[in-house]
Design a protein around this motif. Structure first.
Motif, short mmCIF file in Angstrom:
data_model
loop_
_atom_site.label_atom_id
_atom_site.label_comp_id
_atom_site.label_asym_id
_atom_site.label_seq_id
_atom_site.Cartn_x
_atom_site.Cartn_y
_atom_site.Cartn_z
N LYS A 1 40.99 -56.53 -26.76
CA LYS A 1 41.22 -57.80 -26.09
C LYS A 1 42.66 -58.01 -25.66
O LYS A 1 42.93 -58.83 -24.79
N ARG B 1 49.11 -53.76 -14.03
CA ARG B 1 48.63 -52.55 -13.38
C ARG B 1 49.79 -51.63 -12.96
O ARG B 1 49.64 -50.42 -12.91
N TRP C 1 40.42 -50.49 -13.16
CA TRP C 1 41.26 -49.93 -14.21
C TRP C 1 41.01 -50.67 -15.52
O TRP C 1 41.09 -51.90 -15.57
N GLY C 2 40.69 -49.94 -16.55
CA GLY C 2 40.58 -50.55 -17.88
C GLY C 2 39.23 -51.18 -18.18
O GLY C 2 38.98 -51.55 -19.32
N PRO D 1 44.02 -55.93 -21.55
CA PRO D 1 44.00 -56.36 -20.15
C PRO D 1 45.30 -57.02 -19.71
O PRO D 1 45.55 -57.17 -18.52
N LYS D 2 46.13 -57.42 -20.67
CA LYS D 2 47.40 -58.05 -20.29
C LYS D 2 48.42 -57.02 -19.80
O LYS D 2 49.49 -57.39 -19.33
N VAL E 1 40.96 -63.06 -25.31
CA VAL E 1 41.38 -62.18 -24.22
C VAL E 1 42.24 -62.95 -23.23
O VAL E 1 43.30 -62.49 -22.81
N HIS F 1 38.11 -58.55 -15.91
CA HIS F 1 38.70 -59.07 -17.14
C HIS F 1 37.66 -59.86 -17.94
O HIS F 1 37.51 -59.70 -19.15
N GLU G 1 40.43 -45.58 -25.23
CA GLU G 1 39.19 -46.00 -24.58
C GLU G 1 39.46 -46.92 -23.40
O GLU G 1 38.77 -46.89 -22.40
N PHE G 2 40.47 -47.75 -23.55
CA PHE G 2 40.78 -48.70 -22.48
C PHE G 2 41.25 -47.96 -21.23
O PHE G 2 40.76 -48.21 -20.13
N PHE G 3 42.18 -47.04 -21.39
CA PHE G 3 42.77 -46.40 -20.21
C PHE G 3 41.85 -45.34 -19.61
O PHE G 3 41.82 -45.18 -18.39
N SER H 1 35.98 -50.86 -19.30
CA SER H 1 35.14 -49.83 -19.91
C SER H 1 34.69 -50.31 -21.26
O SER H 1 35.22 -51.26 -21.83
N LEU I 1 35.01 -57.62 -19.50
CA LEU I 1 35.54 -56.96 -20.69
C LEU I 1 35.55 -57.92 -21.88
O LEU I 1 35.16 -57.58 -22.99
N SER J 1 43.02 -42.73 -16.53
CA SER J 1 44.11 -43.20 -15.66
C SER J 1 45.14 -44.01 -16.43
O SER J 1 45.28 -45.20 -16.23
N MET K 1 45.11 -57.35 -14.56
CA MET K 1 43.69 -57.10 -14.34
C MET K 1 43.09 -58.24 -13.54
O MET K 1 43.44 -59.40 -13.75
#
Lengths: 426, 308
Positions: free
Chosen positions: A222, A229, B153-154, A225-226, B276, B6, A252-254, B156, B9, A257, B1
């Motif tokens: 959690k 990019r 991106w991210g 995502p902050k 989140v 977001h 797992e998050f990345f 998943s 997720l 990439s 994101m």
């Protein structure tokens, strides 16, 4: 029938006279303070339980190994060293209680061994009140920042401020200048946040985002995502029982990439690099206080240190390959105990009445050669700030091993003094 | 994101949390519903499940799935067995007096926690998941060529996390079937409704109590086995599930299965989403505030029945 205890004036006078004679006898006084076989008691504030437990276990093993070695070589001033370990639960409040117990109950000569910064900050005032020399092995900047007191010293391990300052040039040159930081939300993590941010800005870089994670957190996705990019370098440092989860979820998050990743090995201390889910770390960089894997240019000092503590060339216990050590930190216990020995010997330390002399003798120390007493590398101790400075290592994960790619100089880690403890009264 | 990915997720993370929470809270709710016992040691049965799972998974060699499946059976059985012993040795001795059982289970909490510390140690240890593949999730976007899929991106999850959600739903459905369609479910409901009458009709209430207490603990242990490949086993891990289970059970209504599931979804999802987007601390604050509001305006909980 009961006998009445009554002191007549005559017996009282007799006894008082005898007492005065004994007390004033120079012979007896000398005998009492003369060399005895009574051990020097070192109170070891150990994180046996709580979030620091993995460190506590290895700090304990390192301490035992160092004390065995010191005792085999004749102890300190001819007296054996005895370790009195007390669990502080990695808790600041209990930490302060443990320090008081060392001073009042166990009659320890010094206290030693605390790692977690919030415990150090919580315990140091108690050490100051009890006038008990307190040798911490913590990395936190709080000693050198002047926040603590004259009785608290950190001679055996470097602090976060000097570590991150030495890392920033390498990160900026080789990995990128736009950094996002993830760190634990307590004093130690805040040191990282404040000093690395300043250090990377000095290199012309910037920190895009600071992500603070509570140290007792168990699930981390959690927070990710902050991460912006356009991050070029992800800087991570994490502590606590869930570090493996943290790094796994990061992978797992990345997925495929990810930005360049630079971590403090704290995120993986006591964790096997070969754990499933950590494959993505291949090619990423880590700060190491002391290289976990025996390197090609391994010194004899490191070899001896590993053998004494019982660590194999992969940084795991010789008796259990899955029991990975906290290799980047635990040398601090070893070196600190050798400094206590050196300090007590140069102060002619006899007992608690010589505690001030011990502090002054330690403050007078400066350069420490790389040796069996200092296997991590040479150090410079600053008696004014009570803080040691030393070389830092950067390693890269290659084929599942940490391979040393850069060693900083001691000068890279220096910064101007922020305090002069020697001006404080005892 | 971006906001969309977001949110997805956050929902996925929340769903995993909510699934495990629903199972744990259900155990607590069942015990209270049938026995009127507030089991403060409930979180420790959760911890026991995780710790036993680690022992089982490390003892059984071979593919991780074998050890995991074995743990899925053995851990709830052992935890349930210990709970039955606790019921006989502690709860029965204090004749299920509400105050005494709270104090008694606090004692059990410390006994279990410190025993785990002595036997298992203070480390956090991982259990390898039976399978775990990273699944990148697609997202739709209106691009130059019309509607198109892309992989943000991210965004998943892992196959194991999805499995946890499915497994929890299956267990919840099974639980509901057992309670509503089987004889043992009928007996439990009868005991819950009216202990004296059940006794008069020849239901061995004491034995039902033992089974229910063991069953509640087994549910917590089962939830822990599911989560331990994601989170690692640790002797202090029982604290959060206990707190959250109480929150869920109070909001849902003590003893109500439907209320427990709805409240677990509410708390689990809001915890995922709020933490989140905003902060994890805020989500805990909101959950606690919700409890306070429910206690003030609807003391029996969302689905609970007013006590006479």
């Amino acid at each position: 029938m009961t006998k009445r205890l009554q002191t007549s004036r005559r017996t009282l006078l007799k006894r008082a006279g005898a007492g005065a004679l004994v007390a004033s006898s120079p012979l007896l006084g000398r005998f009492a303070s003369a060399q005895s076989a009574a051990p020097i008691k070192i109170g070891f504030q150990q994180h046996s339980t709580g979030i620091g437990a993995a460190y506590g276990r290895w700090y304990g093993r390192t301490t035992d190994a160092a004390v065995n070695l010191i005792n085999e070589a004749g102890g300190i001033n001819g007296r054996p060293v005895e370790i009195i370990a007390e669990d502080d639960g990695t808790d600041p409040k209990r930490g302060a209680e443990v320090v008081e117990k060392f001073a009042n109950q166990h009659n320890c000569d010094v206290a030693f061994g605390t790692l977690f910064s919030h415990v150090v900050i919580g315990s140091a005032p108690a050490a100051g009140e009890q006038k008990l020399p307190y040798f911490v092995v913590s990395e936190g900047h709080h000693v050198a920042s002047g926040a603590l007191n004259r009785y608290t010293l950190q001679p055996g391990i470097t602090d976060v401020k000097s570590q991150v300052q030495a890392m920033a040039p390498y990160v900026a040159e080789n990995l990128g200048k736009k950094v996002t930081m993830i760190f634990p939300d307590f004093a130690f993590g805040h040191d990282h946040r404040d000093f690395f941010t300043a250090a990377i800005e000095a290199q012309g870089g910037e920190v895009l985002e600071h992500i603070a994670v509570p140290p007792a957190e168990t699930s981390f996705t959690k927070y990710f995502p902050k991460i912006p990019r356009d991050t070029e370098v992800l800087y991570h440092v994490m502590v606590g029982p869930a570090v493996l989860t943290f790094v796994k979820e990061l992978g797992e998050f990345f997925g495929p990439s990810s930005p360049a990743i630079f971590g403090f090995i704290d995120s993986l201390e006591a964790v096997d690099l070969a754990s499933p889910g950590l494959e993505f770390l291949e090619g990423t960089y880590f700060w190491e206080g002391n290289p976990r894997y025996a390197q090609d240019d391994q010194t004899s000092y490191d070899k001896n240190f590993r053998a004494a503590v019982g660590v194999d060339e992969n940084g795991a216990s010789v008796s259990d390959a899955s029991d990975v050590s906290t290799y980047a930190h635990m040398f601090g216990c070893w070196e600190t105990l050798h400094i206590i020995k050196a300090g007590m010997e140069s102060a002619g330390y006899q007992g608690p009445e010589d505690r001030q002399k011990l502090i002054e003798a330690t403050e007078a120390m400066s350069e420490m050669e790389e040796s069996d007493a200092h296997p991590q590398g040479p150090k410079v101790f600053n008696g004014k700030t009570h803080q040691a400075f030393g070389v830092q290592y950067i390693s890269r994960v290659e084929n599942g091993r940490l391979v040393k790619v850069h060693t900083t100089s001691i000068e890279d880690t220096m910064y101007p003094d922020e305090v002069d403890y020697t001006t404080q009264s005892f | 994101m971006d906001f969309g990915p977001h949110l997805i997720l956050a929902i996925l993370e929340g769903a995993v949390g909510a699934s495990v929470l629903a199972l744990t809270a259900l155990g607590l709710s069942l015990v209270f519903g049938v026995m009127r016992v507030v089991n403060v040691a409930h979180g420790e049965f959760f911890m026991l499940g995780a710790v036993i799972a680690w022992f089982v998974a490390t003892t059984i060699a071979g593919h991780p799935a074998v050890g995991f499946l074995a743990a899925l059976v053995i851990a709830p059985l052992i935890a349930g067995g210990i709970a039955v012993v606790v019921d006989r040795l502690v709860l029965k001795q204090v004749t299920y007096d509400p105050e005494a059982t709270i104090v008694g289970t606090i004692g059990v909490l410390y006994i279990l926690q410190q025993s785990a510390l002595m036997i298992y140690g203070p480390e956090a240890r991982p259990v390898e998941p039976p399978f775990s593949h990273r699944i990148a999730l697609p997202w739709i976007e209106w691009g130059e060529n019309g509607l198109g899929f892309y992989f943000p991106w991210g965004l998943s999850t892992t196959s194991y996390k999805l499995f946890v959600i499915v497994a929890a739903i299956t267990i919840l459905l099974t639980f509901w079937l057992v309670m509503s369609r089987t004889r043992i479910g009928l007996i439990m409901r009868a005991t819950q409704l009216d202990r004296e009458t059940a006794l008069a009709f020849g239901i061995p209430v004491q034995r039902v109590y033992s089974i229910v207490f063991g069953f509640g603990a087994a549910l917590a242990a089962l939830a822990a086995v599911l989560i331990v490949p994601i989170q690692q086993a640790h002797y202090l891990m029982g604290h959060d599930p206990l707190l959250l289970s109480f929150i869920v059970v109070i909001i849902g209504g003590l003893g109500s299965v439907r209320g427990t599931v709805v409240a677990a979804l509410l708390i689990g999802m809001s915890d995922g989403i709020i933490s989140v987007f905003l902060s994890p601390t805020l989500s805990k604050i909101i959950a606690t505030l919700l409890v306070a509001l429910v206690l003030v305006f609807r003391p029996q909980g969302l689905y609970g029945k007013k006590m006479a």
